[in-house]
Design a protein around this motif. Sequence first.
Motif, PDB file in Angstrom:
ATOM      1  N   PHE A 131       0.879  -1.140  -0.094  1.00 50.39           N
ATOM      2  CA  PHE A 131       0.088  -0.072   0.024  1.00 50.39           C
ATOM      3  C   PHE A 131       0.879   1.258  -0.011  1.00 50.39           C
ATOM      4  CE2 PHE A 131      -2.723  -3.200   1.836  1.00 50.39           C
ATOM      5  CZ  PHE A 131      -4.142  -3.137   1.096  1.00 50.39           C
ATOM      6  N   HIS A 132       2.150   1.160   0.286  1.00 52.86           N
ATOM      7  CA  HIS A 132       3.199   2.507   0.373  1.00 52.86           C
ATOM      8  C   HIS A 132       4.156   2.251  -0.598  1.00 52.86           C
ATOM      9  CE1 HIS A 132       0.916   3.980   3.917  1.00 52.86           C
ATOM     10  NE2 HIS A 132       0.834   2.705   4.456  1.00 52.86           N
ATOM     11  N   GLY A 133       4.210   1.084  -1.136  1.00 49.03           N
ATOM     12  CA  GLY A 133       5.216   1.202  -2.327  1.00 49.03           C
ATOM     13  C   GLY A 133       6.627   0.949  -1.868  1.00 49.03           C
ATOM     14  N   VAL A 134       6.930   0.772  -0.705  1.00 48.95           N
ATOM     15  CA  VAL A 134       8.228   0.432   0.016  1.00 48.95           C
ATOM     16  C   VAL A 134       8.752  -0.955  -0.147  1.00 48.95           C
ATOM     17  CG1 VAL A 134       9.479   0.769   2.139  1.00 48.95           C
ATOM     18  CG2 VAL A 134       7.559   2.259   1.892  1.00 48.95           C
ATOM     19  N   PRO A 135       9.780  -1.109  -0.752  1.00 52.58           N
ATOM     20  CA  PRO A 135      10.519  -2.582  -0.979  1.00 52.58           C
ATOM     21  C   PRO A 135      10.599  -3.350   0.338  1.00 52.58           C
ATOM     22  CG  PRO A 135      11.377  -0.767  -2.713  1.00 52.58           C
ATOM     23  CD  PRO A 135      10.561  -0.228  -1.556  1.00 52.58           C
TER      24      PRO A 135
END
Length: 256
Positions: free
Chosen positions: A175-179
């Motif tokens: 949901f936040h695009g953090v790998p």
Amino acid sequence: MAPQPLIPQSQLVFSAELAAAVGLPEAVLLQQIKGLYLHQPATRRDGLPWLHVSRAYLMQLLPFWSEEELQAVCDSLESLGLLNIDRKTAAKDSILLAINETPVVRAVPAPQIAPVVPPAATTTAVKAAPDQAVNTKVTVTAASSPAPRPGKREGQPLPPDFQPSEDMLELLERFHGVPRGFALQQIEDFTLYWRERGNAGHAWQNRFKQHVQFQWARQQQEATGTDHAGQRGTGTARRTRDSSLESDLTDTSWAE
């Protein structure tokens, strides 16, 4: 695995003023429970509307929390007097609860302690002056001290073996695009920072999420700034972002 839609089917709505007053997790849960009253019948009892809510349904509404985190937020709202929970008559695998929009703080009466004259002091006074009344001054410290606030949860220091949960890592990536790899790289800095401060707190998983989101946004901004290194003002903007790191990491009033 089917592709996830770009825009989720449901969104969380909460009041910014309520979040500032009671905390962000508490405001989110309270707002969700408030919405359940529109779709489920409530039973009036003791002047409050009571609802039977399935734990599985709550976890479906709030998938970013574990069961332990959900219970901790429920306990926090109960200690604030905003949520009543009946643990005796609730059905299996469900929660019987009621929102209390007008919490009343009841004063705890101080215990009545009869004055006690120490035997040694009484004997000495009678021998010294048998014809005079014995004046004994008794100080009761228990009655003069304020009663502790009932139900207050005490914060705990960051566990020495802290690790982000799998649910939290999945939430950050989905949901936040953090790998996932980037989030795992932040564990060392996060634990070192809070161990050196020695602060006690709640919801360490959510604090880690806030820390990772901040670092990820900062990295994206720095990457963008690298492409415009020749422009004036880049150094000033970078120093401004760096100076805000301390205030952003220590702004944990939402979890108090």
